[in-house]
Design an enzyme around this catalytic site. Structure first.
Site, PDB file in Angstrom:
ATOM      1  N   PHE A  99       0.811  -1.233   0.000  1.00 53.25           N
ATOM      2  CA  PHE A  99       0.000   0.000   0.000  1.00 53.25           C
ATOM      3  C   PHE A  99       0.836   1.271   0.000  1.00 53.25           C
ATOM      4  O   PHE A  99       0.469   2.271   0.618  1.00 53.25           O
ATOM      5  CB  PHE A  99      -0.958  -0.008   1.204  1.00 53.25           C
ATOM      6  CG  PHE A  99      -1.497  -1.377   1.505  1.00 53.25           C
ATOM      7  CD1 PHE A  99      -2.445  -1.939   0.671  1.00 53.25           C
ATOM      8  CD2 PHE A  99      -1.020  -2.120   2.562  1.00 53.25           C
ATOM      9  CE1 PHE A  99      -2.925  -3.220   0.913  1.00 53.25           C
ATOM     10  CE2 PHE A  99      -1.487  -3.396   2.809  1.00 53.25           C
ATOM     11  CZ  PHE A  99      -2.446  -3.952   1.974  1.00 53.25           C
ATOM     12  N   CYS A 100       1.973   1.214  -0.685  1.00 53.12           N
ATOM     13  CA  CYS A 100       2.863   2.377  -0.766  1.00 53.12           C
ATOM     14  C   CYS A 100       3.249   2.885   0.620  1.00 53.12           C
ATOM     15  O   CYS A 100       3.308   4.092   0.866  1.00 53.12           O
ATOM     16  CB  CYS A 100       2.215   3.501  -1.582  1.00 53.12           C
ATOM     17  SG  CYS A 100       1.923   3.067  -3.299  1.00 53.12           S
ATOM     18  N   ASN A 101       3.484   1.952   1.520  1.00 53.48           N
ATOM     19  CA  ASN A 101       3.913   2.319   2.872  1.00 53.48           C
ATOM     20  C   ASN A 101       4.876   1.251   3.372  1.00 53.48           C
ATOM     21  O   ASN A 101       4.536   0.403   4.205  1.00 53.48           O
ATOM     22  CB  ASN A 101       2.709   2.442   3.806  1.00 53.48           C
ATOM     23  CG  ASN A 101       3.068   3.080   5.144  1.00 53.48           C
ATOM     24  OD1 ASN A 101       4.201   3.015   5.598  1.00 53.48           O
ATOM     25  ND2 ASN A 101       2.075   3.680   5.780  1.00 53.48           N
TER      26      ASN A 101
END
Length: 844
Positions: free
Chosen positions: A419-421
């Site tokens: 999740f782009c984290n």
């Protein structure tokens, strides 16, 4: 059916949900409304609202009708379609700030292509101080639980030699308050601390009090560094389901993404910049629309003074911005407030967490590993996101790709991966830096389906709820997990279930938030006459043509006509005697009509307004609006405070000024909408609002309070000037033209003046500085700039090229006619203006 499965099915009931939370939906009929608004997702369980929420059909329908009715042009032009765009865009800026409980005095809205572009703008514009400077170098600090787009800002700082400082949440908590700040000289070196209001990975909400604590250098890491600390609060994930009060938590920079709030439009975001901070930002590039002046052959560039204009390179996505108006309308109509959305969505997440965390295989093995730092007990610390991996009965992780494929088969939409984290993913899944590098060598990159490397997960599964999510969505998801991944017989960990139940947040504290007032009717923007800056100054060097008759007359000018315009751009109401109030003629421009977007309707946009005739009856305290083919509308002149509450107080805009207004109710809105053929409302200036005049203050004009007029309290024209202009128009007309369109009275009506005087010479009023009308002293503010609105015949609404053509020719392009006036506050509270009063004028 085994006993445990029966028990689990009994838990999957709305009664259980109501027991553990009790806040669901937005009214008795909201489920039916949801089915009408989101008919396209029938049979779909959509649980990826943190990725992109869904838009209601009414949003796109109203937006389509809006752009079908109106012509919106490039806002960098000055034609009517461009001005409509500009006014509507400004209206949207105001609504965005209102949504976050702040004002244009405190924050500026800079539109971007998304929250990522907003972050990039800050990275490139922040006044970083490199290590080579005399003062300490800037620090770029960020919480490790941040979106990729925040961490990516370090590429800009690294190029300047600034080493980024990643901060773990535990470090801040371990040093919650610094005992002492660093000693030494108090440098002004700028530093930036970035953290998310809500983790897009786990849904954890980080304390908003960090903002003031960092700014005041009372919290790690700010307390360890000299200089001035600024805070960037990433609200992209948070704002979708939670209210954010920037009055209480004044972050310096707040990036947001609108499709996470409304679902439509996509590719549009904004950076909210605190005005106290804005002056520090430095432009490294300029594009179309941002320059006040520049040279191509010399390194010379001056940016526009307005903050938004300076940073919005090129033409903004104005149609998408206009769609936001309908997003706000749809959201508030459906839910009532962001507080209600927060309670509704958190309740769904809490209930799902409770059952998923207690679900076990037949052998007692836990089904889900949930990645969370809390037990979903409080919506102020946890958002509507659940992140997890599923585990088989042998304790082995089930790859997220398998979950994704099966969920898609059952029309359940979730999101998988990191999740782009990466920071949060590493933290919760226990992935070391070395493992990330090894996984890359093994062929795994962000966003692919390589979900397990050596049996260890590279990512996880995320479900997230939105404002239109239902209890049925929870049931569908839980049933999917049980049917596809639980080895029977189904078991429930009752001990864990009870622990979650016991950690229930107080319903009373939730209820207290529900009692807060909600937003009501959209407020409107507007203008009047013309506010074109290039038209506001008359040509004082022009030759005056004075008739022999005027020379020989020699009589003092008198007041010939008095007109009030209770509703901006509607017809005049002529009187012979009328009270003077502190804003000008009593009830003049006290009301205005706004369109469905809250933008003021004037005759440039809707000529039929001139067919609506207002009348004021001071004895009965009523305003009556009449028009052929429209039922009469009667509204009180004054409203008490209770009426204000019931109809809604809103912010509107007049001639660039923000004014507080009150909606006049559904009956007036319905009649006007039917007559004008478009959604509109009647709004009135609020009694407790004071609007100060700006025009002429630099030339010594006394400041005065205004109604919904544009520039000043009064507009005065001279009948001698009308006669002169009429002769010029007649000279230009063809024999076949309708000369009756420009008889004296119809020409006077086109200029929509309050006061018509019988002067001796045409345009002599241009040289006046002061005048007495009876016993009331007036000061001349300046000439009135004119636009195409004077081309509207006030009797029919028909449009003609005159008198604009003749006036422009005479004025040599500077189209002014009439002068603005303000009065000195009359000592007599019962002062009136009367037709026939003599006028004594002073020359400037």
């Amino acid at each position: 059916m085994d006993r445990d499965l029966i028990e689990f099915n009994q838990l999957c009931t709305f009664e259980t949900f109501n027991e553990v939370w009790g806040h669901y939906g937005y009214g008795s009929d909201w489920v039916e409304e949801r089915e009408r608004e989101f008919i396209r997702i029938k049979g779909i369980t959509y649980l990826d609202h943190a990725g992109a929420t869904l838009y209601p059909e009414s949003l796109v329908r109203e937006f389509y009708q809006d752009i079908s009715r109106n012509v919106y042009g490039n806002p960098h032009s000055h034609n009517p379609s461009s001005r409509l765009t500009g006014d509507t865009v400004e209206r949207v800026r105001d609504r965005i700030l209102q949504h976050f409980n702040t004002t244009p005095d405190e924050y500026t809205v800079i539109f971007t292509s998304g929250s990522t572009a907003a972050l990039k703008l800050v990275a490139e514009s922040f006044p970083w101080r490199s290590p080579t400077a005399v003062e300490p170098f800037s620090q770029f600090c960020y919480l490790t639980d941040n979106h990729t787009s925040v961490v990516g800002m370090r590429e800009v700082t690294s190029a300047l030699g600034i080493v980024p400082l990643p901060v773990f949440f535990e470090e801040i908590e371990a040093r919650a308050k610094c005992l002492t700040q660093s000693e030494g000289r108090d440098f002004q070196t700028p530093h930036l601390f970035c953290y998310p209001a809500q983790s897009n990975f786990s849904g954890r909400k980080y304390p908003l009090w960090y903002i003031r604590a960092i700014q005041a250098r009372q919290l790690y890491p700010a307390c360890d560094s000299q200089g001035r600390w600024f805070v960037l609060l990433d609200a992209a994930s948070f704002a979708g389901c939670s209210p954010l009060d920037l009055q209480e938590y004044p972050a310096d920079f707040v990036p947001i993404s609108f499709y996470k709030i409304f679902g439509f439009p996509t590719g549009l975001g904004a950076l909210l910049v605190r005005n106290d901070t804005a002056a520090l930002l430095r432009k490294t590039y300029f594009g179309g629309g941002t320059a006040a002046a520049y040279l191509t052959g010399e390194n010379y560039y001056v940016p526009k003074p307005n903050m938004a204009d300076r940073f919005e390179d090129g033409t903004i996505s104005f149609l998408d911005i206009i769609a936001l108006n309908h997003g706000f309308d749809a959201l508030l109509t459906f839910t009532g407030s962001m507080d209600r959305i927060q309670l509704h969505t958190f309740g769904l997440a809490r209930y799902t967490y409770m059952l998923l965390s207690s679900l076990c295989h037949g052998n007692g093995q836990q089904v889900a590993q949930i990645y969370s730092d809390n037990m979903f007990e409080n919506p102020s610390t946890q958002g509507a996101i659940i992140n997890f991996n599923l585990i088989d009965s042998h304790g082995h992780m089930i790859g997220y790709s398998q979950v994704d494929k099966l969920s898609s088969l059952f029309n359940i939409h979730v999101r998988t991966g990191c999740f782009c984290n990466t920071g949060a993913c590493q933290h919760f899944l226990g992935i070391s830096n070395e493992e990330v590098k090894n996984n890359l060598q093994a062929g795994h990159i962000c966003g692919d389906n390589v979900d397990l490397v050596d049996g260890r997960p590279t990512g996880s599964v995320r479900v997230s709820f939105g404002y239109m999510s239902t209890f049925q969505d929870c049931q569908n998801f839980l049933k999917f997990v049980v049917d596809c991944f639980v080895e029977k017989p189904v078991k429930v960990d009752n001990e864990k279930l009870e622990r979650v139940k016991l950690n229930s947040w107080s319903k009373w504290s939730c209820q207290s938030r529900l009692s807060m007032p909600t937003n009501k009717t959209p407020e409107g923007d507007g203008d009047h006459y013309s506010t074109d800056s290039e038209h506001l100054v008359g040509n004082k060097n022009e030759v005056r043509l004075i008739t022999e008759e005027a020379k020989s007359n020699g009589k003092a000018p008198t007041l010939r006509n008095i007109y009030i315009y209770p509703v901006k751009s509607c017809a005049a109401f002529e009187v012979t005697n009328w009270p003077v109030g502190h804003l000008g003629l009593l009830h003049d421009r006290g009301w205005m009509v706004v369109n469905g977007n809250g933008v003021c309707l004037n005759q440039k946009r809707e000529p039929r307004l001139c067919l609506i005739h207002p009348q004021i009856d001071l004895l009965s305290n009523t305003l009556l609006l009449q028009a052929t083919g429209m039922d009469s509308i009667c509204v009180p002149l004054e409203k008490d405070k209770e009426s204000h509450k019931s109809h809604g107080v809103c912010q509107s805009k007049v001639c660039g000024d923000r004014v507080k207004t009150v909606d006049c109710g559904e009956e007036a809105a319905s009649q006007l909408s039917e007559f004008l053929g478009q959604p509109c409302r009647l709004i009135k200036q609020s009694l407790d609002f004071i609007r100060n005049m700006k025009k002429g203050l630099d030339k010594g004009v006394r400041s005065s309070s205004l109604s919904l007029v544009n520039e000043a309290q009064y507009l005065m024209i001279n009948s001698a000037s009308i006669d002169f202009l009429q002769k010029d128009i007649t000279h230009r007309q063809e024999p076949s033209d309708d000369h009756g369109l420009f008889d004296t009275q119809r020409l006077i009506s086109r200029f929509r003046a309050n006061l018509v005087i019988s002067g001796n010479e045409p345009f002599e009023e241009d040289d006046w500085s002061h005048l007495n009308i009876g016993n009331i002293h007036m000061q001349v503010v300046g000439p009135c700039g004119r636009c195409q609105m004077i081309g509207v015949d006030q009797a029919t609404g028909a449009k003609t090229k005159e008198p604009l053509l003749s006036l422009s020719a005479y004025r040599k392009g500077k189209v002014t006619f009439g002068v603005y006036l303000v009065h000195q506050t009359p000592e007599d509270s019962h002062a009136t203006l009367s037709v026939g009063s003599s006028i004594m004028a002073e020359m400037s």
